[in-house]
Scaffold this motif. Sequence first.
Motif, PDB file in Angstrom:
ATOM      1  N   LYS A 269       1.680 -18.478  -5.126  1.00  0.00           N
ATOM      2  CA  LYS A 269       2.297 -17.306  -4.495  1.00  0.00           C
ATOM      3  C   LYS A 269       2.733 -16.263  -5.518  1.00  0.00           C
ATOM      4  O   LYS A 269       2.771 -15.081  -5.202  1.00  0.00           O
ATOM      5  CB  LYS A 269       3.499 -17.738  -3.657  1.00  0.00           C
ATOM      6  N   GLU A 270       3.103 -16.696  -6.726  1.00  0.00           N
ATOM      7  CA  GLU A 270       3.593 -15.757  -7.736  1.00  0.00           C
ATOM      8  C   GLU A 270       2.902 -16.024  -9.075  1.00  0.00           C
ATOM      9  O   GLU A 270       2.897 -17.154  -9.559  1.00  0.00           O
ATOM     10  CB  GLU A 270       5.110 -15.880  -7.912  1.00  0.00           C
ATOM     11  N   LEU A 271       2.368 -14.967  -9.651  1.00  0.00           N
ATOM     12  CA  LEU A 271       1.740 -15.050 -10.973  1.00  0.00           C
ATOM     13  C   LEU A 271       2.329 -13.930 -11.829  1.00  0.00           C
ATOM     14  O   LEU A 271       2.143 -12.748 -11.544  1.00  0.00           O
ATOM     15  CB  LEU A 271       0.225 -14.903 -10.860  1.00  0.00           C
ATOM     16  N   HIS A 272       3.053 -14.331 -12.866  1.00  0.00           N
ATOM     17  CA  HIS A 272       3.709 -13.377 -13.759  1.00  0.00           C
ATOM     18  C   HIS A 272       3.046 -13.478 -15.134  1.00  0.00           C
ATOM     19  O   HIS A 272       3.187 -14.488 -15.822  1.00  0.00           O
ATOM     20  CB  HIS A 272       5.200 -13.702 -13.876  1.00  0.00           C
ATOM     21  N   ALA A 273       2.325 -12.436 -15.531  1.00  0.00           N
ATOM     22  CA  ALA A 273       1.599 -12.461 -16.804  1.00  0.00           C
ATOM     23  C   ALA A 273       1.784 -11.150 -17.570  1.00  0.00           C
ATOM     24  O   ALA A 273       0.905 -10.714 -18.301  1.00  0.00           O
ATOM     25  CB  ALA A 273       0.114 -12.734 -16.557  1.00  0.00           C
ATOM     26  N   GLY A 274       2.925 -10.523 -17.417  1.00  0.00           N
ATOM     27  CA  GLY A 274       3.216  -9.290 -18.134  1.00  0.00           C
ATOM     28  C   GLY A 274       3.413  -9.516 -19.624  1.00  0.00           C
ATOM     29  O   GLY A 274       3.618 -10.645 -20.086  1.00  0.00           O
ATOM     30  N   VAL A 294       3.025 -12.144  -5.247  1.00  0.00           N
ATOM     31  CA  VAL A 294       3.528 -11.372  -6.382  1.00  0.00           C
ATOM     32  C   VAL A 294       2.529 -11.475  -7.533  1.00  0.00           C
ATOM     33  O   VAL A 294       2.179 -12.578  -7.957  1.00  0.00           O
ATOM     34  CB  VAL A 294       4.906 -11.888  -6.849  1.00  0.00           C
ATOM     35  N   LEU A 295       2.074 -10.321  -8.029  1.00  0.00           N
ATOM     36  CA  LEU A 295       1.194 -10.268  -9.193  1.00  0.00           C
ATOM     37  C   LEU A 295       1.803  -9.293 -10.189  1.00  0.00           C
ATOM     38  O   LEU A 295       1.862  -8.085  -9.937  1.00  0.00           O
ATOM     39  CB  LEU A 295      -0.216  -9.818  -8.787  1.00  0.00           C
ATOM     40  N   LYS A 314      -2.125 -10.994   1.198  1.00  0.00           N
ATOM     41  CA  LYS A 314      -0.712 -11.352   1.330  1.00  0.00           C
ATOM     42  C   LYS A 314       0.150 -10.726   0.232  1.00  0.00           C
ATOM     43  O   LYS A 314       1.359 -10.964   0.183  1.00  0.00           O
ATOM     44  CB  LYS A 314      -0.555 -12.876   1.299  1.00  0.00           C
ATOM     45  N   LEU A 315      -0.465  -9.918  -0.625  1.00  0.00           N
ATOM     46  CA  LEU A 315       0.243  -9.349  -1.775  1.00  0.00           C
ATOM     47  C   LEU A 315       1.370  -8.428  -1.313  1.00  0.00           C
ATOM     48  O   LEU A 315       1.166  -7.508  -0.528  1.00  0.00           O
ATOM     49  CB  LEU A 315      -0.740  -8.576  -2.664  1.00  0.00           C
ATOM     50  N   GLU A 316       2.585  -8.698  -1.836  1.00  0.00           N
ATOM     51  CA  GLU A 316       3.758  -7.892  -1.499  1.00  0.00           C
ATOM     52  C   GLU A 316       4.230  -7.056  -2.685  1.00  0.00           C
ATOM     53  O   GLU A 316       4.779  -5.971  -2.497  1.00  0.00           O
ATOM     54  CB  GLU A 316       4.904  -8.791  -1.023  1.00  0.00           C
ATOM     55  N   LYS A 339       4.602  -3.955  -0.558  1.00  0.00           N
ATOM     56  CA  LYS A 339       5.872  -3.234  -0.425  1.00  0.00           C
ATOM     57  C   LYS A 339       6.304  -2.587  -1.733  1.00  0.00           C
ATOM     58  O   LYS A 339       7.156  -1.686  -1.733  1.00  0.00           O
ATOM     59  CB  LYS A 339       6.969  -4.189   0.050  1.00  0.00           C
ATOM     60  N   PHE A 340       5.750  -3.043  -2.865  1.00  0.00           N
ATOM     61  CA  PHE A 340       6.160  -2.514  -4.170  1.00  0.00           C
ATOM     62  C   PHE A 340       4.940  -2.395  -5.069  1.00  0.00           C
ATOM     63  O   PHE A 340       4.204  -3.368  -5.276  1.00  0.00           O
ATOM     64  CB  PHE A 340       7.196  -3.449  -4.811  1.00  0.00           C
ATOM     65  N   LEU A 341       4.728  -1.197  -5.605  1.00  0.00           N
ATOM     66  CA  LEU A 341       3.606  -0.942  -6.506  1.00  0.00           C
ATOM     67  C   LEU A 341       4.123  -0.148  -7.696  1.00  0.00           C
ATOM     68  O   LEU A 341       4.581   0.986  -7.543  1.00  0.00           O
ATOM     69  CB  LEU A 341       2.504  -0.169  -5.777  1.00  0.00           C
TER      70      LEU A 341
END
Length: 604
Positions: A269-274, A294-295, A314-316, A339-341
């Motif tokens: 559901k969430e992938l954080h790779a910043g 979440v990407l 499903k990306l929010e 909802k957030f970009l």
Amino acid sequence: MAAARRARAGGGGAGPGFGKVAEPPPVPQGLLRLARRSGQLNLAGRASPTVLPEHVWRINLDTPEEAQQNLSFGAADRWWEQTDLTKLILASNKLESLSEDVQLLPALTMLDVHDNQLTSLPSALGQLENLQKLDVSHNKLRSLPEELLQLPRLRSLLMQHNELSLLPEGLGQLLTLEELDVSNNHLTAIPASFALLVNLVRLNLACNQLKELPADLSAMKSLRQLDCTKNYLETVPSKLATMASLEQLYLRKNKLRSLPEFPSCKLLKELHAGENQIEILNAENLKQLSSLCVLELRDNKIKTVPEEITVLQKLERLDLANNDISRLPYTLGNLPQLKFLALEGNPLRTIRRDLLQKGTQELLKYLRSKIQDEGPGPNEEPPVTAMTLPSQSKVNIHAITTLKLLEYSDKQAAEIPDALFDAVGANPVATVNFSKNQLREVPPRLVELKDSVCDVSLGFNRISSLSLELCTLHKLTHLDLRNNVLTALPEEMEALKRLHTINLAFNRFKVFPSVLYRLPALENILLGNNQVGSIDPLQLKGMEKLGTLDLQNNDLLQVPPELGNCENLRSLLLEGNPFRTPRAAILAKGTAAVLEYLRSRIPT
């Protein structure tokens, strides 16, 4: 309890009653009585001595003082019927060691000793067969006793913020473990036995020195959350893609050049790779992430966003800030849940700055409106906008004359061509962007622009020192030097009296550059991800215009309380440093709360 009374009578180690000692008792009798009834004793934050009094360990063995004094007992106070201690909280004290007498509390299910001064743990911990949660975080542990690995019911083991450089190979014996946190240590490797932790649900490896992950981690079939933030990972083992239960994956602040493949991670559901070095978003990889909500890919080097991103229905939240993206697929506007970009910090060429500032929904509406429109032809230049950062190899005369922009970025060039400066002529240039090259020094001809230039970006190069030419740019207001190899700033920078924003993140500063204290117009200092060890709060207080101070992920061992007097600060970022106070809970409340806390710690 008769055996306990005999031991008491025979002087079995417990001292006389508390009421007979000269000093006030460290643990009130009322608290002990309550603990005997409830099975829980909370001694957190009592500024206890370096060693816990023996009577605490013997709470279930020795006769209570009130019984010795022949006090009358009500039905609720029949001490011989009291419950064994199951929860002991000793957090936020000054304990330097735990007694082997901890074995006298065999019913313990939870032991919390976080935020003390412990350098080792007693081997007797291994005898606490009922222990389910052990919190030894925020101490000074350098090793773990082998006996710890014998705990048959342990479900949660929290060891973050210690000094561990090695984990015992036998850690995989803790088969019942569901939560393991070893973040903020000095680990360079993970034991292969981790593969045996098949019941593990949450694993936190963040802020260590890991260069690789063992492929055997894929055997953790129950793992839902894996945090590998701020390590030195260049790749992720392909076998990790078989972790079918994985829901949250944190890979921020590593050295990844591409996104891993996740063909079997259908629940992710969430992938954080910043804050990596990712350049390409592979369309095939995106197709596998059908559950993603979440990407987060901010602060990478991504140039294009593939049309296939629209499969993420499903990306929010999508964070693409501070990349190299010049265009967006219009079909992005069709993502139903988005909802957030975040797109700030990209050289977008077809989207106006004011549109970006209107928020996600307006931007998506605009993208949807453009889906039916035809894009520019193969030889047609897209319209130049306020966000234009031209990247073509030829000199962009239009940008120079109209936008007052001199741009030569993302060329991997060792030097800036003279032709670029020659093209400026008598035109005033306000903005210079030479970022993302291989520059080892500030281009000498930059001095030719000193009468007009106010914004210079030299980030993502290999500059190790600043030449004096830079110090002659007397109209400079913005200076971006992030992601270089700087260790110091020249004192001559004091001449930059108009400078109000300087970005020095991701360099090699070990000392806060003293010249910054003498720049009266500075409003924003971004010095995150360096190795700064201290700051001077008195000099910072003298910087009356300073509103933002970013010192995240440095080596600050303490935060001087006097920093709280810098009441002009609107944003103070201190996360990711090794200091003990303020604690994370205080930092999470925001700048105002942190400053108030620091002021309360100033000696009176």
